[in-house]
Structure formats: structure tokens, C-alpha cells
Design a protein around this motif. Structure first.
Motif, PDB file in Angstrom:
ATOM      1  N   UNK A  51      11.465   5.902   3.976  1.00 53.90           N
ATOM      2  CA  UNK A  51      10.467   6.822   3.448  1.00 53.90           C
ATOM      3  C   UNK A  51       9.286   6.075   2.830  1.00 53.90           C
ATOM      4  N   UNK A  52       9.565   4.947   2.167  1.00 57.83           N
ATOM      5  CA  UNK A  52       8.478   4.166   1.578  1.00 57.83           C
ATOM      6  C   UNK A  52       7.565   3.586   2.657  1.00 57.83           C
ATOM      7  N   UNK A  53       8.150   3.062   3.722  1.00 55.94           N
ATOM      8  CA  UNK A  53       7.340   2.517   4.811  1.00 55.94           C
ATOM      9  C   UNK A  53       6.544   3.618   5.510  1.00 55.94           C
ATOM     10  N   UNK A  68     -10.747   8.711  -4.029  1.00 50.87           N
ATOM     11  CA  UNK A  68     -10.524   7.289  -4.191  1.00 50.87           C
ATOM     12  C   UNK A  68      -9.529   6.992  -5.297  1.00 50.87           C
ATOM     13  N   UNK A  69      -9.578   7.751  -6.406  1.00 48.26           N
ATOM     14  CA  UNK A  69      -8.647   7.523  -7.501  1.00 48.26           C
ATOM     15  C   UNK A  69      -7.205   7.777  -7.058  1.00 48.26           C
ATOM     16  N   UNK A  70      -7.003   8.810  -6.267  1.00 55.16           N
ATOM     17  CA  UNK A  70      -5.659   9.097  -5.762  1.00 55.16           C
ATOM     18  C   UNK A  70      -5.178   7.986  -4.831  1.00 55.16           C
ATOM     19  N   UNK A  71      -6.097   7.463  -4.020  1.00 50.08           N
ATOM     20  CA  UNK A  71      -5.725   6.359  -3.126  1.00 50.08           C
ATOM     21  C   UNK A  71      -5.322   5.121  -3.923  1.00 50.08           C
ATOM     22  N   UNK A  72      -6.089   4.801  -4.977  1.00 52.79           N
ATOM     23  CA  UNK A  72      -5.772   3.623  -5.784  1.00 52.79           C
ATOM     24  C   UNK A  72      -4.471   3.800  -6.553  1.00 52.79           C
ATOM     25  N   UNK A  73      -4.177   5.011  -7.011  1.00 50.79           N
ATOM     26  CA  UNK A  73      -2.924   5.261  -7.708  1.00 50.79           C
ATOM     27  C   UNK A  73      -1.735   5.047  -6.776  1.00 50.79           C
ATOM     28  N   UNK A  74      -1.835   5.502  -5.562  1.00 46.91           N
ATOM     29  CA  UNK A  74      -0.737   5.321  -4.607  1.00 46.91           C
ATOM     30  C   UNK A  74      -0.583   3.853  -4.222  1.00 46.91           C
ATOM     31  N   UNK A  75      -1.675   3.157  -4.038  1.00 42.67           N
ATOM     32  CA  UNK A  75      -1.579   1.735  -3.720  1.00 42.67           C
ATOM     33  C   UNK A  75      -1.020   0.950  -4.894  1.00 42.67           C
ATOM     34  N   UNK A  76      -1.359   1.356  -6.121  1.00 44.48           N
ATOM     35  CA  UNK A  76      -0.805   0.712  -7.316  1.00 44.48           C
ATOM     36  C   UNK A  76       0.708   0.914  -7.377  1.00 44.48           C
ATOM     37  N   UNK A  83       5.430  -3.502 -11.469  1.00 46.06           N
ATOM     38  CA  UNK A  83       6.215  -2.293 -11.232  1.00 46.06           C
ATOM     39  C   UNK A  83       6.111  -1.774  -9.801  1.00 46.06           C
ATOM     40  N   UNK A  84       5.400  -2.467  -8.917  1.00 46.88           N
ATOM     41  CA  UNK A  84       5.220  -1.991  -7.553  1.00 46.88           C
ATOM     42  C   UNK A  84       6.523  -1.948  -6.771  1.00 46.88           C
ATOM     43  N   UNK A  85       6.630  -0.959  -5.905  1.00 42.44           N
ATOM     44  CA  UNK A  85       7.867  -0.784  -5.126  1.00 42.44           C
ATOM     45  C   UNK A  85       8.124  -1.989  -4.236  1.00 42.44           C
TER      46      UNK A  85
END
Length: 261
Positions: A51-53, A68-76, A83-85
């Protein structure tokens, strides 16, 4: 040299029986394989990683449709160093020496019982019952190199290479009925010998398990270099451009422009 003339009874008692026996045996083997087949249940880690991939792939391909903020939050969430997966999740890699487990061994035994052993038994029975028969002839001339392939069980040096023996006809049916099996049983059937032999050759014990840590690293690097491009920045202008041919009154065009401004 005089041309051979086959007895018409060979067609009824040798040629067609080999076709029917091979076809019926393949259908029976398919249903027996279905009864013995057990789908492996993935573990919790495999489901989470998959699911992560999948989420990472969708983020890289469709990230321009979100802010853009939502994209950066998901990439973070995936690439943060602390703490990144992809940075914190580590998986143990199974080597070929310890990749064998009881379920895999049972799967290999079932594959041997349903594919290799029946083919050997049926081939031996056909060789014993229909040995020494010349049953058909290909409609075009062949060189002597084809005698060993088309005339198994018949040792006649003066025989034309275009004639086919009963044993060779059986092997031709084993590998030539794939389209018939697909028509009767569907594409993913267990009666296709070539597919099963390829699975036997690609032994899962020797191949081992995929290195999940390496895949995480590759996906993390691909996501890190992905830039956000807002694909909805000019959405209102595009919608207005598509609506202009439908607007007949010029006053409606003026009011529509004022609303967009």
C-alpha cells in the motif's frame, strides 16, 4: 521408393484416441490442481509495504492535482529523515539458504505430483500401448534433421522425415493443445505444460525474496526529486474557454469574465 499407405483404422484407434486422451488428461489435471491449490496469505508487513508503494506511485504521478502543501506533507510522511516511512521501516531479507519453509516445500511437491509425474505416467502408457505406429504425415517435405523429433519409437532409416510416429504425435499434442485449453478452461489454466514448466524452472527457493529495503530506497529517491506542478492553476480559464462556444449572448461573455476576475 513406394509411398506408404496407412490403414484407415489407424485414424480411429490411434490418431484420435491420443488426441482425446491428452485433452482429457489435461482437463483432469487442471481441476486436480485447482483442488490442491492454496493461495498464500500475505502478512501484515507485505500489505503495508504494498500500500505504501502504491501511494507513492500515485503521489508522483498525480501530485499536481492537489495543493502544493498537501503534496509536501505526503512527501514528508514518506521521506522525513527521522519519522519517514521509507527511512524508519526496515525489512529483513531472506537469503536462498533460509528461504525454504514448509508451505513452499508443500507447493513444490504438489506441483510435481500434478504436472511432472502425470506427464511421465501418461507418456509411458502411450509408448507402451501405441508403440511403433506411423499415424500421419505433414503436408510438406522435411529434412532428415526432423526424423528424431517426428519419429520417436520408429527406427527406420529409409522412412521419409515427413511421417509422424505415435509418440511424437503425443508430444505434439502436449504442447499444441494450449489454445484448446485456453478456449475451454480460460487463460490461467493448470493444463498448460509450458507455463508450469517455466514455473518449475524459476525455482522460488533459488530466487529468494525481493529486497524491500532496496525498493524503499529507490522509491524514496524518486519521490524526493519529484517536483510539484500545479495542474489546476488555470482550471477556471480552461472551463471558460470550453464554455464560450456555448454562450450566444455577448453580455453573458462579459458577465462571465467579470466573475472570473
Amino acid at each position: 521408393m513406394a509411398e506408404l499407405v496407412l490403414d484407415p483404422d489407424i485414424r480411429l484407434w490411434v490418431f484420435l484416441p491420443i488426441v482425446f486422451i491428452t485433452l482429457l488428461f489435461g482437463i483432469i489435471r487442471h481441476y486436480v490442481s485447482m483442488l490442491l491449490h492454496v493461495d498464500p496469505k500475505p502478512g501484515v508487513e507485505e500489505i503495508k509495504d504494498g500500500q505504501a508503494l502504491l501511494r507513492t506511485k500515485h503521489l508522483r504521478e498525480n501530485g499536481g492535482y492537489i495543493p502544493k502543501q498537501s503534496f509536501l506533507m505526503r512527501r514528508h510522511f514518506f521521506n522525513d529523515e527521522e519519522t519517514g516511512y521509507f527511512k524508519t521501516e526496515t525489512r529483513s531479507v531472506k537469503t536462498p539458504l533460509n528461504a525454504m519453509d514448509p508451505s513452499m516445500a508443500m507447493t513444490m511437491v504438489k506441483g510435481t505430483l500434478t504436472n511432472v509425474l502425470p506427464m511421465i505416467v501418461l507418456g509411458g502408457w502411450i509408448s507402451w500401448v501405441f508403440s511403433g505406429f506411423i499415424i500421419t504425415k505433414v503436408p510438406f517435405p522435411l529434412t532428415l534433421r526432423f526424423k528424431g523429433m517426428l519419429q520417436r519409437g520408429v527406427q527406420l532409416t529409409t522412412l521419409n522425415a515427413s511421417w509422424v510416429s505415435s509418440m511424437s504425435w503425443y508430444f505434439l499434442n502436449v504442447f499444441g493443445l494450449r489454445s484448446v485449453y485456453s478456449l475451454i478452461l480460460g487463460q490461467d489454466n493448470a493444463a498448460d505444460h509450458t507455463h508450469k514448466m517455466a514455473e518449475q524452472m524459476s525455482n522460488p527457493v533459488l530466487s529468494g525474496k525481493q529486497d524491500t529495503n532496496k525498493i524503499f530506497k529507490e522509491q524514496s529517491e524518486a519521490l524526493q526529486v519529484t517536483k510539484h506542478h500545479d495542474l489546476l492553476a488555470n482550471a477556471s480559464e480552461e472551463m471558460l474557454r470550453l464554455q464560450l462556444p456555448l454562450i450566444q449572448d455577448p453580455r453573458q461573455v462579459t458577465s462571465a469574465n467579470k466573475k472570473t476576475q
